[in-house]
Scaffold this motif. Structure first.
Motif, mmCIF file in Angstrom:
data_model
loop_
_atom_site.group_PDB
_atom_site.id
_atom_site.type_symbol
_atom_site.label_atom_id
_atom_site.label_comp_id
_atom_site.label_asym_id
_atom_site.label_seq_id
_atom_site.Cartn_x
_atom_site.Cartn_y
_atom_site.Cartn_z
ATOM 1 N N ALA A 1 -2.133 8.603 -7.017
ATOM 2 C CA ALA A 1 -0.737 8.622 -6.568
ATOM 3 C C ALA A 1 -0.220 7.216 -6.296
ATOM 4 N N SER A 2 -1.141 6.284 -6.001
ATOM 5 C CA SER A 2 -0.733 4.905 -5.703
ATOM 6 C C SER A 2 -0.461 4.080 -6.960
ATOM 7 N N LEU A 3 -1.008 4.521 -8.094
ATOM 8 C CA LEU A 3 -0.822 3.775 -9.339
ATOM 9 C C LEU A 3 0.641 3.861 -9.760
ATOM 10 N N ASP A 4 1.261 2.737 -9.938
ATOM 11 C CA ASP A 4 2.673 2.678 -10.328
ATOM 12 C C ASP A 4 3.596 3.408 -9.353
ATOM 13 N N TRP A 5 3.167 3.511 -8.076
ATOM 14 C CA TRP A 5 4.003 4.169 -7.064
ATOM 15 C C TRP A 5 5.295 3.388 -6.919
ATOM 16 N N ASP A 6 6.414 4.085 -6.936
ATOM 17 C CA ASP A 6 7.730 3.448 -6.911
ATOM 18 C C ASP A 6 8.418 3.513 -5.548
ATOM 19 N N GLY A 7 7.699 3.906 -4.511
ATOM 20 C CA GLY A 7 8.277 4.000 -3.180
ATOM 21 C C GLY A 7 8.811 5.382 -2.836
ATOM 22 N N ALA B 1 0.834 -1.198 0.000
ATOM 23 C CA ALA B 1 0.000 0.000 0.000
ATOM 24 C C ALA B 1 0.870 1.251 0.000
ATOM 25 N N GLY B 2 0.360 2.313 -0.556
ATOM 26 C CA GLY B 2 1.055 3.588 -0.469
ATOM 27 C C GLY B 2 1.039 4.340 -1.777
ATOM 28 N N PHE C 1 -3.721 3.796 -0.346
ATOM 29 C CA PHE C 1 -4.506 2.817 -1.095
ATOM 30 C C PHE C 1 -3.723 1.534 -1.322
ATOM 31 N N ALA C 2 -4.458 0.420 -1.260
ATOM 32 C CA ALA C 2 -3.986 -0.893 -1.692
ATOM 33 C C ALA C 2 -4.984 -1.299 -2.766
ATOM 34 N N GLY C 3 -4.603 -1.155 -4.017
ATOM 35 C CA GLY C 3 -5.561 -1.331 -5.103
ATOM 36 C C GLY C 3 -6.601 -0.231 -5.011
ATOM 37 N N HIS C 4 -7.883 -0.619 -5.048
ATOM 38 C CA HIS C 4 -8.960 0.369 -4.962
ATOM 39 C C HIS C 4 -9.431 0.589 -3.531
ATOM 40 N N MET C 5 -8.885 -0.163 -2.573
ATOM 41 C CA MET C 5 -9.311 -0.060 -1.177
ATOM 42 C C MET C 5 -8.469 0.979 -0.442
#
Length: 181
Positions: free
Chosen positions: A167-173, A37-38, A68-72
């Motif tokens: 922001a979580s989509l393709d988040w790289d850390g 998540a993140g 977010f973790a996926g859509h949750m």
């Protein structure tokens, strides 16, 4: 088909899973490292006038982080004081961990009577930065593992939470903890 929020969850369905935590930064690290998540968006203090806990004005302050973790959406809540609250009572009764499911509602006030008629009781109510007021309900189905939070699905909420999800989509850390704004 149910009306969908911008981050892919339906109105009237679970859009958020929330946990009461002892250390919000340690919990963020866990959810990022072990759950994928993140990033998380941090609100250092959530204490506004007009919060009500079990019918009385509340002065409990908490730190909130959302990611977010996926859509949750995952919400992490750390109490900052020992004032009575739905968070403190959960810690006292069950310890840290699961706290509530968040349900997106077009109109929280209009949705509440149906829940109250099914045996739920209002435990907490507070205005939120994205518009409207949330309501925490308990009771109802005896099998419920925690509270239900009715969340006002305002335009501001949908835009803000959708921006967090994007922001979580393709988040790289990179930039793992960001301001809630």
């Amino acid at each position: 088909m149910a009306q969908m929020l911008g981050f892919g969850q339906p109105f009237g369905g679970v859009m958020q899973t929330a946990f009461v935590v002892e250390d919000v930064r340690a919990a963020i690290a866990h959810f990022q490292r072990d759950c994928g998540a993140g990033p998380f968006f941090l609100l250092d203090h959530f204490l506004n006038a007009g919060q009500f806990y079990r019918g009385a004005e509340s002065s409990a302050d908490v730190t909130i982080a959302m990611g977010f973790a996926g859509h949750m959406q995952i919400e992490l809540i750390q109490p900052l004081d020992s004032n009575p609250s739905v968070y403190r009572e959960t810690i006292e009764q069950r310890g840290y961990g699961f706290h509530h499911f968040g349900i997106a509602c077009a109109d929280v006030e209009a949705a509440m009577p149906e829940y109250l008629a099914r045996g739920y009781d209002l435990a907490f109510k507070a205005a939120v930065p994205t518009g409207g007021s949330v309501a925490y309900l308990e009771g109802g189905d005896a099998a419920a593992p925690g509270f239900l939070e009715l969340i006002p699905a305002t335009q501001g909420m949908d835009e803000h939470f959708t921006a967090m999800w994007r922001a979580s989509l393709d988040w790289d850390g990179y930039d793992p903890v960001r301001p809630f704004i």
